[in-house]
Design an enzyme around this catalytic site. Structure first.
Site, short mmCIF file in Angstrom:
data_model
loop_
_atom_site.label_atom_id
_atom_site.label_comp_id
_atom_site.label_asym_id
_atom_site.label_seq_id
_atom_site.Cartn_x
_atom_site.Cartn_y
_atom_site.Cartn_z
N ASP A 133 16.32 52.03 65.21
CA ASP A 133 15.76 53.61 64.52
C ASP A 133 16.15 54.53 64.06
OD1 ASP A 133 18.55 53.12 66.52
OD2 ASP A 133 17.45 54.38 67.94
N ASP A 190 23.68 55.09 61.28
CA ASP A 190 24.85 55.92 61.40
C ASP A 190 25.47 55.49 60.76
OD1 ASP A 190 25.62 58.97 62.84
OD2 ASP A 190 26.59 57.72 63.85
N THR A 191 26.86 55.21 61.19
CA THR A 191 28.05 55.15 60.92
C THR A 191 27.80 53.20 59.97
OG1 THR A 191 28.57 53.44 62.80
CG2 THR A 191 29.44 55.77 62.29
N GLY A 192 26.89 53.05 59.83
CA GLY A 192 26.19 51.43 59.75
C GLY A 192 27.10 50.25 60.45
N ASN A 193 27.83 50.22 61.51
CA ASN A 193 28.48 49.57 62.36
C ASN A 193 27.98 48.28 62.65
OD1 ASN A 193 31.67 50.00 62.26
ND2 ASN A 193 30.83 51.54 62.91
N THR A 194 26.83 49.09 63.60
CA THR A 194 26.28 48.83 64.52
C THR A 194 24.91 47.35 63.53
OG1 THR A 194 25.62 49.93 65.78
CG2 THR A 194 24.02 48.02 65.87
N LYS A 247 21.31 58.17 58.35
CA LYS A 247 22.53 59.77 57.85
C LYS A 247 23.27 58.75 57.06
CE LYS A 247 22.40 60.47 62.91
NZ LYS A 247 23.14 60.76 63.10
N ASP A 281 17.63 58.81 72.64
CA ASP A 281 17.98 59.78 73.10
C ASP A 281 19.69 60.58 72.80
OD1 ASP A 281 20.03 57.58 73.20
OD2 ASP A 281 20.64 58.24 75.23
#
Ligand code: 5GP
Length: 189
Positions: free
Chosen positions: A112, A115-119, A143, A171
């Site tokens: 989805d 963001d930070t790219g960590n996941t 982002k 969410d």
């Protein structure tokens, strides 16, 4: 609520705190359809497995897989990032893993938002060790301004500024996932 062209509309589904529509339902549908066409051409004749990262992916994945007009299989993973409040600690834990052997598939991760790219850097590392025929990440939203690790998705459908967005599966406090567009909420912490 205010739409992209500043026209007030009533469709905030009762949430009341949507500040702005960033990406409309129509824009999403058009872009997802185009991405599905590209994948259908690129992966024609290849064994294709689409992996969705729960929960945020579920609306996107439902439209994305129907825009792909070649045979494909679908699987899910889930990950949690631990740390203080809403700030990712970078310590990502897989809470739902695949049940299938991915070594005979070309794999696309449908995410989805990056963001930070960590996941996704953690998930990609794990999946690469399982030797898929190929591995690519397609994200609905990207982002790049928020990145803290060296990670670039192979394909970003929309690149957005550093805003906390909701809707279309995303969410805030488990709400807003049912909005059909991507909106921006102001969060009071
Ligand atoms: P990461 O920071 O590891 O790239 O992203 C972790 C997760 O944070 C995403 O999969 C998503 O669930 C959540 N996230 C990041 N940015 C946003 C945002 O703007 N809105 C929402 N609703 N979730 C976000």
């Amino acid at each position: 609520m205010i739409t992209k062209d500043n026209t007030p509309v009533a469709e905030d589904y009762g949430y009341g705190s949507i500040k702005r529509v960033l990406i409309t339902e129509e824009e999403i549908a058009q872009a997802v359809k185009k991405t599905g066409q590209l994948i259908s051409e690129e992966y024609a004749g290849k064994p294709l497995l689409i992996i969705g990262i729960l929960k945020g992916c579920y609306v996107f994945l439902a439209d994305f897989c129907r825009a792909i007009k070649i045979p494909c299989e679908i699987a899910f993973m889930a990950a949690e990032s631990y740390g203080q409040s809403s700030v990712s600690s970078g310590d990502v834990k897989i809470t739902l893993d695949l049940k299938c052997d991915i070594s005979k598939y070309h794999v696309i991760i449908a995410e989805d938002i990056v963001d930070t790219g960590n996941t996704l850097s953690k998930i990609c590392k794990i999946l690469k060790e399982r030797n898929p025929l190929s591995l690519k990440v397609y994200t609905l939203l990207n982002k790049p301004d928020r990145r803290t690790v060296d990670f670039t998705p192979d394909y970003s459908i929309f690149t957005i500024p550093d805003l906390f967005v909701v809707g279309y599966g995303l969410d805030y406090d488990q709400k807003y996932r049912n909005l059909p567009y991507i909106g921006f909420v102001e969060i009071e912490e």
